[in-house]
Design a protein around this motif. Structure first.
Motif, mmCIF file in Angstrom:
data_model
loop_
_atom_site.group_PDB
_atom_site.id
_atom_site.type_symbol
_atom_site.label_atom_id
_atom_site.label_comp_id
_atom_site.label_asym_id
_atom_site.label_seq_id
_atom_site.Cartn_x
_atom_site.Cartn_y
_atom_site.Cartn_z
ATOM 1 N N GLN A 42 31.077 36.306 51.215
ATOM 2 C CA GLN A 42 31.715 37.346 51.774
ATOM 3 C C GLN A 42 31.691 38.578 51.224
ATOM 4 O OE1 GLN A 42 36.150 35.254 52.428
ATOM 5 N NE2 GLN A 42 35.942 35.487 50.352
ATOM 6 N N GLY A 102 35.861 40.024 50.251
ATOM 7 C CA GLY A 102 36.762 38.880 49.759
ATOM 8 C C GLY A 102 38.040 39.564 49.382
ATOM 9 N N ARG A 103 39.366 38.969 49.898
ATOM 10 C CA ARG A 103 40.520 39.510 49.587
ATOM 11 C C ARG A 103 41.230 38.517 48.485
ATOM 12 N NH1 ARG A 103 43.120 41.796 55.179
ATOM 13 N NH2 ARG A 103 43.308 39.723 55.933
ATOM 14 N N GLY A 104 41.788 39.191 47.544
ATOM 15 C CA GLY A 104 42.501 38.424 46.400
ATOM 16 C C GLY A 104 43.998 38.673 46.624
ATOM 17 N N TRP A 116 37.963 40.146 45.978
ATOM 18 C CA TRP A 116 37.862 38.683 45.343
ATOM 19 C C TRP A 116 36.006 38.737 45.676
ATOM 20 C CZ3 TRP A 116 40.306 34.898 42.918
ATOM 21 C CH2 TRP A 116 39.607 33.742 42.670
ATOM 22 N N TRP A 134 34.173 29.446 50.055
ATOM 23 C CA TRP A 134 35.053 30.430 50.482
ATOM 24 C C TRP A 134 35.594 30.170 51.884
ATOM 25 C CZ3 TRP A 134 34.604 32.024 45.867
ATOM 26 C CH2 TRP A 134 33.564 32.341 45.203
ATOM 27 N N LEU A 135 36.804 29.595 51.970
ATOM 28 C CA LEU A 135 37.204 29.033 53.040
ATOM 29 C C LEU A 135 38.843 29.560 53.523
ATOM 30 C CD1 LEU A 135 39.354 26.133 52.691
ATOM 31 C CD2 LEU A 135 36.984 25.279 51.940
ATOM 32 N N ASP A 180 47.021 29.498 40.796
ATOM 33 C CA ASP A 180 45.543 29.952 40.442
ATOM 34 C C ASP A 180 45.217 28.222 40.018
ATOM 35 O OD1 ASP A 180 45.732 32.370 40.866
ATOM 36 O OD2 ASP A 180 45.697 32.871 38.835
ATOM 37 N N LYS A 233 40.383 30.428 35.021
ATOM 38 C CA LYS A 233 40.558 30.276 36.279
ATOM 39 C C LYS A 233 38.902 30.015 37.330
ATOM 40 C CE LYS A 233 42.311 33.207 40.235
ATOM 41 N NZ LYS A 233 43.168 34.278 40.756
ATOM 42 N N GLY A 248 39.466 30.003 47.470
ATOM 43 C CA GLY A 248 38.076 30.525 47.095
ATOM 44 C C GLY A 248 37.646 29.775 45.790
#
Ligand code: BTN
Length: 324
Positions: free
Chosen positions: A115, A118-120, A126, A134-135, A177, A184, A207
């Protein structure tokens, strides 16, 4: 499912054995030439397929990719993963999932090898290089919007169960988490669209730093994060992992629809790394220190603060502190 994916599914089921072009053609109601063309496309995608004029085709080696054909071969789910949208690279599987959610069936999966955006949680970035998993899963549960966090808890238990089935001691840090040996390895970001009392859809983004080299982690997360590869000492089979995760998720989701949240929360509590720890909680407005003594029936963290007060935290970031 596309004909090419059906061909692949059959070859995977009989990996190492021969499947004749004639048999494939008749089962899929296409010509032998069409089968031969699909075989060549699969070869271009990295599948090593042997062929001999009389004996047919045999799958020798699969590429390390999370393509729909790979995941679906032998996948035992009722809802999740029936429709899989695959990207070699995309901005964010959550962004794609939110875009398509209204038009697709519940259980549709969006998955990518990497990605770019990617968003956290809490607006963070992310990092999502190749080798990770990554799904995003699209769900449409008939529950009140205020109960949406239950689905995130359900996802956390599913990931944790899956990691444990790979022989690693996964635990859950509140809110969601997944840790191995205190570090993590997975984060979950749930996004929801709802009217006042009706959910249109929930996108559960997961993720997992699977086969990612921990040396490539940026400095800010280097000490606090790990990967499955690092903990296991070897690469894991990502396709097997995703299949197992979807099966766990599917099973728990069906159970949730039938029996409610109680037993899932109980399992979450048993997997919790946070209960019993001294923690620092940062919310948008304040920082609170205390001992995590439990989670309530909605998943809010119950804290006993230094002055003996009991506080319930609904959302925020949580840091485990060393006991003094
Ligand atoms: C966290 O901050 O801990 C949550 C991270 C969630 C990352 C996953 S990767 C797949 C999906 N797509 C995204 O952009 N984010 C989620």
């Amino acid at each position: 499912m596309k004909i090419k994916d059906k061909v692949l599914e059959r070859l995977i089921k009989k990996k190492g054995m021969r499947v004749s072009g004639e048999q494939l053609a008749s089962e899929l109601s296409v010509s032998r030439t069409a089968i031969w063309k699909h075989i060549n496309v699969l070869r271009e995608e990295g599948y090593m397929i042997d062929s001999s004029t009389n004996l047919g085709y045999s799958l020798i080696e699969t590429p390390d990719t999370l393509t729909p054909g790979e995941i679906k071969a032998g996948l035992k789910t009722e809802i999740i993963g029936k429709d899989i949208r695959y990207f070699k690279e995309t901005e964010s599987t959550n962004i794609i999932a939110c875009e398509i959610a209204e038009k697709v069936d519940e259980g549709t999966l969006v998955i990518a090898e990497s990605q770019t955006q990617g968003r956290g949680r809490l607006g963070r970035k992310w990092i999502s290089p190749e080798g990770g998993i990554w799904l995003s899963v699209i769900l449409k549960p008939k529950i009140l919007p205020l109960h949406a966090p239950r689905i995130t808890f359900l996802a956390g238990v599913s990931v944790s169960r899956t990691i444990r089935s790979f022989g690693l001691p996964a635990k859950i840090k509140w809110p969601n988490d997944i840790l191995i040996n205190g570090k993590k390895v997975c984060g979950i970001l749930t996004e929801i669209r709802a009217e006042t009392d009706l959910i249109d859809y929930i996108v559960v983004g997961v993720g997992i730093d699977a086969n990612v080299d921990t040396e490539s982690f940026p400095d800010e997360i280097k000490d606090s994060s790990t990967s499955l590869k690092k903990e296991k000492g070897d690469k894991i089979n990502r396709v097997d992992f995703v299949r197992k995760l979807l099966e766990e998720f599917d099973g728990l989701y069906l159970k949730f629809r039938k029996e409610g949240f109680k037993s899932i929360l109980e399992e979450w509590r048993n997997m919790s790394a946070t209960i019993g720890e001294w923690v620092k909680i940062s919310t948008q407005t304040r920082t609170i220190y205390g001992e995590a003594i439990g989670v309530d029936n909605e998943g809010a963290l119950i804290l006993e603060t230094g002055d003996g007060q009991i506080e319930k935290i609904v959302a925020g970031s949580c840091e485990h502190l060393r006991r003094t």
